[in-house]
Design an enzyme around this catalytic site. Structure first.
Site, short mmCIF file in Angstrom:
data_model
loop_
_atom_site.label_atom_id
_atom_site.label_comp_id
_atom_site.label_asym_id
_atom_site.label_seq_id
_atom_site.Cartn_x
_atom_site.Cartn_y
_atom_site.Cartn_z
N ARG A 121 52.88 30.41 33.82
CA ARG A 121 53.79 30.33 34.99
C ARG A 121 54.43 31.66 35.33
NH1 ARG A 121 55.48 25.58 32.25
NH2 ARG A 121 54.27 23.82 33.02
N LYS A 143 52.06 40.92 47.44
CA LYS A 143 51.07 39.93 47.89
C LYS A 143 49.90 40.01 46.93
CE LYS A 143 51.80 39.85 52.90
NZ LYS A 143 51.22 40.25 54.20
N GLU A 185 45.49 54.05 56.41
CA GLU A 185 46.78 53.36 56.25
C GLU A 185 47.94 54.35 56.41
OE1 GLU A 185 47.31 50.17 56.10
OE2 GLU A 185 45.42 49.29 55.42
N LYS A 227 56.73 51.59 53.22
CA LYS A 227 56.35 50.22 52.83
C LYS A 227 57.49 49.57 52.05
CE LYS A 227 53.07 46.89 51.73
NZ LYS A 227 51.71 46.55 51.43
N GLU A 237 57.37 38.15 54.98
CA GLU A 237 56.83 38.26 56.33
C GLU A 237 57.27 37.10 57.22
OE1 GLU A 237 52.72 39.42 56.16
OE2 GLU A 237 52.61 39.65 58.32
N ARG A 242 57.85 42.72 58.63
CA ARG A 242 56.65 43.11 57.89
C ARG A 242 55.40 43.07 58.78
NH1 ARG A 242 55.46 41.73 51.45
NH2 ARG A 242 53.48 42.77 51.53
N ASN A 246 50.72 45.26 60.31
CA ASN A 246 49.39 44.81 60.76
C ASN A 246 48.84 45.61 61.94
OD1 ASN A 246 49.10 42.77 58.87
ND2 ASN A 246 50.27 41.32 60.10
N HIS A 249 45.19 45.95 62.33
CA HIS A 249 44.56 45.03 61.38
C HIS A 249 43.95 43.80 62.04
CE1 HIS A 249 46.30 47.64 58.44
NE2 HIS A 249 45.93 46.90 57.43
N HIS A 253 40.36 43.61 60.94
CA HIS A 253 39.83 42.50 60.11
C HIS A 253 38.62 41.86 60.80
CE1 HIS A 253 43.87 41.85 57.83
NE2 HIS A 253 43.09 42.72 57.21
N HIS A 266 37.63 48.66 54.60
CA HIS A 266 38.90 48.26 55.22
C HIS A 266 39.51 49.38 56.07
CE1 HIS A 266 42.61 46.10 55.80
NE2 HIS A 266 43.30 47.12 55.31
N1 GLY Z 1 50.02 43.75 47.65
C1 GLY Z 1 50.04 44.25 48.97
C2 GLY Z 1 51.16 43.78 49.79
O1 GLY Z 1 52.02 43.06 49.31
O2 GLY Z 1 51.25 44.13 50.96
#
Ligand code: GLY
Length: 363
Positions: A121, A143, A185, A227, A237, A242, A246, A249, A253, A266
């Site tokens: 966990r 993320k 980026e 960032k 987000e 946040r 994008n 993107h 994408h 990418h």
């Molecule tokens: N791990 C990438 C982000 O959180 O944007």
């Protein structure tokens, strides 16, 4: 050495950026007190090149070290790989205080963070990114992700690392393709948030491509600050802050998906996506021709493509419909209203999107 804070209450952490700093990592880990046994997820190439530096840094702080190598491909972001790594961890985890070290690029970072989020966990993990893309973007923000056959990053959780440790020396052996992918980026951060960074890139791109440590350190530091600031204000987000990350993107994408993740990586795809979003910004009167040209010129100068080859326009448009932000008329794009100024726009006429894509198709 630069210390940048990601402010998330009790989940706050530092990003350390500097050249020749890996020897100090052990000291940071002892202070963090997240465990005694480092389970390092990496690939064979990184282990061979830099494993010894990391191992020494951790041993000298009295930590035990176990390496786990996984193949260096996007395919490693799978349930199967996660399961096999978790089984390996559970074998090793006898009366230990384990924490995970994600030692590599974006694939290793996303997979390691995901494993850390679910094993028992949740156990602590740190990011030691070794590519420019990972240092400026994927190691920061929490993320975590695995792919499914139908789309990338469909499985995952928000789970923040305890530390991001960006050693600039690890970028020494990057090939130009990887470097450029990360640079896309960095250009994005300049375009959406930092006109000074954008001008720095215009003036110093040759030094960056020549892997000058001071230039690399500067762009990793600036990007990490941007960032970190954005993630600190909108971790999940859900506040619309946040979202500006994008930029480029949505169509980027779609280009990646339309070429089956083969012709463009990418960074290459989002560079094209940024030009298309900048073109839409121009057509909507948000930026002038000169600003648009600065974006195209910088992308071209760093060696990224500015035209789409061998991917049909229709395939790119169709791939947009798989994006949850693009449903019928209710699409959403990040545009710019100047260098360093992002704007979220909704309901852009489909004809305008199609036209901007068409203009980028070579021939
Ligand atoms: N791990 C990438 C982000 O959180 O944007």
């Amino acid at each position: 050495m630069n210390i940048i804070k990601v402010n998330l209450g009790k989940h706050s952490y530092d990003i350390i950026v500097g050249s020749d700093i890996i020897k100090f990592l052990g000291k940071y880990l002892v202070k963090l007190n997240i465990g005694k046994d480092a389970y390092i997820i990496t690939n064979a190439k990184i282990k061979k090149r830099f494993g010894i530096n990391l191992e020494k840094a951790l041993y000298s702080a009295g930590l035990s070290v176990k390496f786990k190598t996984i193949p260096d491909t996007e395919k490693s972001k799978s349930i199967e790989t996660a399961y096999s790594v978790i089984r390996d961890i559970s074998q090793y985890d006898k009366k230990r205080r384990i924490f995970i070290v994600a030692f590599g690029g974006g694939v290793i970072g996303d997979l390691s963070g995901f494993i850390a989020s679910i094993y028992k966990r949740g156990i602590p993990y740190i990011q030691v990114p070794t590519t420019l893309l990972a240092q400026v973007d994927s190691s920061i923000g929490g993320k975590t992700a695995l792919d499914l056959p139908q789309a990338k990053n469909l499985i995952g959780a928000f789970y923040q690392p305890k530390l991001v440790f960006s050693e600039i020396k690890f970028l020494n052996t990057l090939d130009k393709k990887q470097l450029r992918s990360g640079l896309a980026e960095v250009i994005k951060y300049g375009a959406i948030k930092d006109a000074q960074l954008f001008s720095y890139l215009e003036k110093n791109y040759k030094n960056i491509l020549a892997l000058s440590p001071s230039s690399l350190e500067y762009i990793v530091k600036c990007s990490s600050e941007i960032k970190a600031g954005i993630v600190s204000s909108d971790e999940r987000e859900d506040k619309g802050i946040r979202t500006i990350l994008n930029f480029g993107h949505t169509t980027g994408h779609a280009i990646e998906a339309a070429c089956g993740y083969k012709a463009y990586n990418h960074g290459e795809a989002i560079a094209l996506g940024m030009i298309i979003a900048a073109d839409m910004s121009k057509c909507l009167g948000l930026i002038d021709e000169q600003t648009f040209n600065r974006i195209v010129k910088l992308i071209r100068a760093v060696g990224l493509q500015t035209e789409i080859r061998n991917v049909p326009q229709a395939a790119i448009i169709n791939a947009h419909y798989r994006d949850k932000k693009f449903i019928g008329k209710k699409n959403r794009f990040v545009l710019i209203k100047g260098i360093g100024k992002a704007k979220i726009a909704e309901n852009i006429p489909l004809e305008l999107i199609k036209e901007a894509i068409k203009k980028r198709i070579a021939g």
